[in-house]
Design an enzyme around this catalytic site. Structure first.
Site: not given
Ligand code: GLV
Length: 304
Positions: A153, A155, A174, A230, A259, A277-279
């Site tokens: 995708g 990203i 994919s 994830r 999380e 989790h700071i993407g």
């Protein structure tokens, strides 16, 4: 005038699109429990939530007036979209608004894990640097390596563009054949051929534990696994074990299956770079995705 529950504090200006409505917020910016959420939605027409809020069938059933949910995230795995559809509730997310920022972080993890930057920095700060050593902190080259992207995708494509600057060979897998250069038909084949693997699929029933013990065993001993998608896409116990046994070289992880809990095994595992989790965590991007969610909710409430 509608009532909108906004579950977390938003960046400055992000509530502006909801100015015509009653905005209900909690005083503190900490995550609220599921029962609190169920209780808080009884009379709301809209919800603006974040990825740590589980908006399941119970929450949706507890909100008879609910018309729209705006998730300040691109992933929708925290929302029961079937239950929302069944109840006629529109669901909005933030596609396209955080791709480059998240790709930056994926690349930061590729570099940090491959070059052992986190270990090295930890030692220096702890006063354990004994002086320059020819055999110290030996990592693996990123320049010229083969990068395997799981999912292709926006990203993943943004990561691929960055890889070009490092003269990397980029492969991708994919579920659907992209017909584009670098496409590899089987995930196993991609894992066998890659030096560095970066995960970019959404979490669904078919991607849960996509990378387990069997898949990790296909990776080379000098390979690096990066996950900014994830947590539950990876079997974390199997990953910790693979790192412990030196089956793979290193991992760069930003996301976890439960999380904010991070398993003790992963915390103990060698050569694991673990981020909270700071993407998407830049000022500009967090502002953009929050505004996208609130504007979407406002438009839905206006019947647009
Ligand atoms: C972040 O993880 C997002 O899904 O937006």
């Amino acid at each position: 005038m509608a009532t909108v529950l906004v579950t977390r504090r938003l960046p400055a200006g992000a509530l502006d699109p909801l100015a015509a409505h009653i905005v209900r917020t909690w005083d503190d910016d900490s995550p609220h429990s599921h029962p609190e959420l169920v209780q808080a939605v009884a009379d709301v027409d809209g919800i603006v939530c974040v990825l740590s809020d589980r908006i399941d069938a119970e929450v949706i059933a507890a909100a008879p007036r609910l018309r729209v949910i705006g998730n300040v995230a691109v992933g929708l795995d925290n929302i029961d979209t079937d239950a929302a559809r069944g109840a006629g509730v529109q669901v909005i997310n933030t596609p396209g608004a955080l791709d480059e920022t998240t790709a930056d972080l994926a690349f930061a993890l590729i570099l940090t894990a491959s070059r052992r930057c986190a270990d090295a920095e930890r030692d220096l700060r702890a006063g354990n640097w004994r002086g320059w050593g020819l055999l110290d902190y030996l990592g693996r080259d990123v320049y010229g390596a083969t990068l395997g992207l799981v999912g292709y995708g926006q990203i993943a494509r943004a990561v691929a563009r960055r890889a070009g600057g490092f003269d990397m060979t980029v492969l991708h897998w994919s579920h659907r054949d992209t017909g584009e250069p670098g496409f590899v038909k089987s995930l196993d084949d991609l894992l066998v051929r890659s030096d560095i693997v970066s995960l970019h699929v959404p979490l669904t029933d078919s991607t849960r534990h996509l990378i387990g013990a069997r898949e990790l065993a296909l990776l080379r001993p000098d390979s690096v696994l990066v996950n900014t998608a994830r947590g539950a896409i990876v079997d974390e116990a199997a990953l910790a074990d693979a790192l412990e046994r030196g089956q793979i070289f290193a991992a760069g992880i930003d996301v976890y299956s439960d999380e904010p809990r991070v398993s003790a095994a992963l915390l103990r595992a060698p050569f694991a770079v673990l981020l909270p989790h700071i993407g998407s965590a830049t000022l500009a991007t967090r502002r953009r995705i929050a505004l996208m969610a609130t504007s979407g909710v406002a438009a839905a409430l206006a019947g647009a």
